[in-house]
Design a protein around this motif. Structure first.
Motif, short mmCIF file in Angstrom:
data_model
loop_
_atom_site.label_atom_id
_atom_site.label_comp_id
_atom_site.label_asym_id
_atom_site.label_seq_id
_atom_site.Cartn_x
_atom_site.Cartn_y
_atom_site.Cartn_z
N LEU A 105 -12.70 7.14 8.11
CA LEU A 105 -12.29 5.74 8.25
C LEU A 105 -11.08 5.72 9.17
CD1 LEU A 105 -12.92 2.84 7.30
CD2 LEU A 105 -11.11 3.13 5.60
N GLN A 106 -11.29 5.26 10.38
CA GLN A 106 -10.19 5.08 11.33
C GLN A 106 -9.58 3.72 11.10
OE1 GLN A 106 -8.89 7.25 13.71
NE2 GLN A 106 -7.31 5.66 13.93
N MET A 107 -8.30 3.70 10.83
CA MET A 107 -7.61 2.45 10.51
C MET A 107 -6.52 2.21 11.55
SD MET A 107 -7.36 2.80 6.36
CE MET A 107 -6.11 4.08 6.44
N ASN A 108 -6.65 1.13 12.29
CA ASN A 108 -5.68 0.76 13.31
C ASN A 108 -5.02 -0.57 12.94
OD1 ASN A 108 -6.51 3.03 14.83
ND2 ASN A 108 -8.08 1.83 15.89
N SER A 109 -3.91 -0.84 13.59
CA SER A 109 -3.19 -2.11 13.37
C SER A 109 -2.98 -2.36 11.88
CB SER A 109 -3.96 -3.27 14.01
OG SER A 109 -4.16 -3.06 15.38
N LEU A 110 -2.51 -1.36 11.20
CA LEU A 110 -2.35 -1.46 9.74
C LEU A 110 -1.33 -2.51 9.36
CD1 LEU A 110 -2.68 2.31 8.90
CD2 LEU A 110 -4.04 0.49 7.87
N LYS A 111 -1.63 -3.17 8.24
CA LYS A 111 -0.78 -4.24 7.72
C LYS A 111 -0.31 -3.85 6.31
CE LYS A 111 -3.73 -7.67 10.01
NZ LYS A 111 -4.58 -8.87 9.81
N PRO A 112 0.79 -4.44 5.87
CA PRO A 112 1.25 -4.14 4.50
C PRO A 112 0.17 -4.41 3.45
CG PRO A 112 2.98 -5.23 5.72
CD PRO A 112 1.77 -5.26 6.61
N GLU A 113 -0.66 -5.41 3.70
CA GLU A 113 -1.71 -5.73 2.72
C GLU A 113 -2.84 -4.70 2.70
OE1 GLU A 113 -0.43 -7.76 5.07
OE2 GLU A 113 -2.00 -9.04 5.96
N ASP A 114 -2.81 -3.73 3.60
CA ASP A 114 -3.76 -2.63 3.55
C ASP A 114 -3.31 -1.54 2.58
OD1 ASP A 114 -4.13 -3.00 7.09
OD2 ASP A 114 -5.55 -3.66 5.54
N THR A 115 -2.12 -1.68 2.05
CA THR A 115 -1.61 -0.70 1.10
C THR A 115 -2.50 -0.64 -0.13
OG1 THR A 115 0.68 -0.94 1.82
CG2 THR A 115 0.32 -0.12 -0.42
N ALA A 116 -3.01 0.55 -0.42
CA ALA A 116 -3.95 0.74 -1.54
C ALA A 116 -4.30 2.22 -1.65
CB ALA A 116 -5.21 -0.08 -1.32
N ARG A 117 -5.00 2.52 -2.71
CA ARG A 117 -5.62 3.84 -2.80
C ARG A 117 -7.04 3.68 -2.28
NH1 ARG A 117 -3.62 8.30 -4.72
NH2 ARG A 117 -5.00 10.05 -5.24
N GLY A 138 -14.54 9.80 -5.22
CA GLY A 138 -13.54 10.85 -5.07
C GLY A 138 -12.30 10.48 -5.85
N GLN A 139 -11.27 11.30 -5.69
CA GLN A 139 -10.01 11.05 -6.41
C GLN A 139 -9.14 10.03 -5.69
OE1 GLN A 139 -10.42 13.51 -4.34
NE2 GLN A 139 -8.55 13.45 -3.09
N GLY A 140 -9.48 9.75 -4.45
CA GLY A 140 -8.73 8.76 -3.68
C GLY A 140 -7.59 9.37 -2.89
N THR A 141 -7.16 8.61 -1.89
CA THR A 141 -6.00 9.00 -1.09
C THR A 141 -5.15 7.76 -0.86
OG1 THR A 141 -5.30 10.16 0.93
CG2 THR A 141 -7.20 8.71 1.13
N GLN A 142 -3.85 7.90 -1.02
CA GLN A 142 -2.94 6.75 -0.99
C GLN A 142 -2.54 6.40 0.43
OE1 GLN A 142 -1.96 4.76 -3.55
NE2 GLN A 142 -0.84 3.49 -2.07
N VAL A 143 -2.69 5.14 0.77
CA VAL A 143 -2.21 4.59 2.04
C VAL A 143 -1.15 3.56 1.73
CG1 VAL A 143 -2.83 3.23 4.06
CG2 VAL A 143 -4.39 5.02 3.23
N THR A 144 0.03 3.76 2.28
CA THR A 144 1.12 2.81 2.11
C THR A 144 1.60 2.36 3.47
OG1 THR A 144 1.80 3.90 0.06
CG2 THR A 144 3.40 2.44 1.10
N VAL A 145 1.57 1.05 3.68
CA VAL A 145 1.99 0.48 4.95
C VAL A 145 3.29 -0.29 4.70
CG1 VAL A 145 1.35 -0.94 6.92
CG2 VAL A 145 -0.42 0.27 5.61
N SER A 146 4.37 0.25 5.23
CA SER A 146 5.67 -0.34 4.96
C SER A 146 6.66 0.09 6.03
CB SER A 146 6.18 0.09 3.59
OG SER A 146 7.50 -0.37 3.35
N SER A 147 7.61 -0.80 6.32
CA SER A 147 8.66 -0.45 7.26
C SER A 147 9.89 0.08 6.52
CB SER A 147 9.03 -1.66 8.11
OG SER A 147 9.38 -2.76 7.29
#
Length: 115
Positions: free
Chosen positions: A80-92, A106-115
């Motif tokens: 999954l290629q994720m571009n232009s990430l936004k804070p609302e994309d934050t999730a497992r 799967g067990q998941g992988t954490q994505v956190t979008v934050s400044s």
């Protein structure tokens, strides 16, 4: 069935990440694969799906034009290629395959979008 996600990280808004899912224990090349995500306090939601051949793809409206799902049947990998990430994309983010009545995660992988 085993699904192992990787690639999650902390990234700034506008950044990019590539998630990977290594699959084993089933006939990967014959199976539709999906990515889901779940944010705290929210239900798990479908992000993107890809047919067994890779010819057909579908996306949640919230990620269309920003995320791209792909697969490599020889390597038994889905991405999954994720571009232009936004804070609302934050999730497992979870990799998923449905085999008959069985729904595997799967067990998941954490994505956190934050400044």
């Amino acid at each position: 069935v085993q699904l192992v996600e990787s690639g999650g990280d902390l990234v700034q808004p506008g950044g990019s990440l590539r998630l990977s899912c290594a699959a084993s224990g089933f006939t990967f090349s014959a199976s539709r694969m999906s990515w889901y995500r779940q944010a705290p306090g929210k239900e798990r939601e479908l992000v993107a799906g890809i047919s067994s051949s890779g010819a057909l793809k579908n996306y949640a409206d919230s990620v269309k034009g920003r995320f791209t799902i792909s697969r490599d049947n020889a390597k038994k990998m889905v991405y999954l290629q994720m571009n232009s990430l936004k804070p609302e994309d934050t999730a497992r983010y979870y990799c998923n395959v449905r085999l008959g009545l069985d729904n595997s995660w799967g067990q998941g992988t954490q994505v956190t979008v934050s400044s």
